[in-house]
Design a protein around this motif. Sequence first.
Motif: not given
Length: 535
Positions: A56-58, A112-113, A121-125
């Motif tokens: 999903g979108p950041f 992100y979604r 999200s629970s953390g960054p990607l």
Amino acid sequence: MKSYSSIILMALLFVACSDNISGSDITRDDATKGEATPLENPSVDGWKISGFSQKGPFVTGSNVSILELDSLTFDQTGKIFKSTIRSDEGDFSVSGKGFPSPYAMVQVKGYYRNEITGKRSSGPLTLNAFTDLRNREKVNVNLLTHLEFERVKALVYNGKSFEEAKAQAEREVLAAMAMNEAGESFEDLDIFKSGDGNAKLLAISVLMQSNVNVAGLTERVGKFSMELAENGSWKDSATRTEIADWACEVSQRGLLVDVRNNVLAWKISDTLPDFEKFVDVFWADNYGLGICSDANAGDTAVNVNPLSKQNGEKFICKNERWESADKKSNYKSVFGTMTDARDGQMYRTVEIGDQVWMAENLNYDYQTLQTHSVCYKSESGECDEFGLLYPLAAVIDSAGLFGNEGVGCGNGSWSMCNYSESLRGVCPEGWHLPSESEWFQLLVYTGGTVVVPDVEVVIYKNVQGINVDEYGFNSLGGDAFYATGGFASRESAVYWASSRYENLPSTMEIGTENAGINYTGWGFTSLHYVRCVKD
């Protein structure tokens, strides 16, 4: 041949920064139109890149970097331009001057979604994309541009041109996911647009996320990328099968509609591409079922994947999709779905009379210093099929993770047990542990009649058998662990109830011919299943 291990963003000796986003705004339609502007000289004096970043979108504020790459080696030259995501649609715009090389890496890092949970999200990607600044002004960064990234670099090292490497890597990524060529560059794809290419992007994003968190997703895509870079294929059979089993389960239970609704709820687009059919293509290929179309409607096939927990299950081709041949279709109730926001697990629900029940056992992993849930005989496959077993302390939520009513209760003493009936306990928000009266309401509605053989056990019994499963309740259980040791058989299902009788905890046992509340024989360490009912 040079090494083509993962590019790692390191401290750079020279940093050129630009955050020029004051130019004309982009639209979602514009973001998929790359305008070719070939240059005789490979250098790029002035450039502008805009597009959308998607898993999903950041979300707004996520970091965007444009890194110049050496035109021969694709190593980073040290020049970098930075910006941020401008809105929760994931849009960005970066411009700059002074890139001698036309090749760049677009990197997005942030939250992100999540399509599975519908939440952030629970953390960054971190996702990457390769691009040629001579040929593009619009670049979308997504999971497919990231999956091809290392393979493109490897092919360039081996003598392919940038264009040849991109085309080959795109074919190989889609082939690894059992999908044929999209016909569009990955940089043009958008999960909110129509068309098979966009549908495949959304399907692969959903499949890779499936039942894992951000850390699990990062590991999955990292291993996929490196394996693809080595040989152009993805041979991790265990991971492929894990994803396929998840995909088959949610597809067969109609839970992909939750994913669709989650994405539509972001209100970025009123429609989505038909990603569900490509989710089905992936797991059907993994199971060896072959193609299902109008031409072979009514054909049956068996899952021949020995690693699959569904190995040996028979499927039938209906309406151009494979359906379990054992799937019941004559239920008397209305089904729905819900997602537990705590861990993203989706559950089928069923409306029976005036009640809405989970149509499967709870599988939330409750872990505290005081108590925890367990799989039957510590076998994870049992949890996947039957849900987790819970001691009383976990059921009541004695640690107070989700409420204060049961704090301190269930650890060997009733002195702290002042909770009311129908408390939430370990259930998801908006759901609660059923009381004795709520269990009885279910059984009476489905054809049970009351008999009272003694003061300690109340049994609802129907000579023809209680009919909860004809209404889609899907009673699953057995294998409950008694405080005195030993396990029950699968002939009956034992669930916790929130009611008490003379300070004894209660359970509901549902068998094939009768069911009843039991106030005897259970201790604080007994393990039973949980079925939640909607508030």
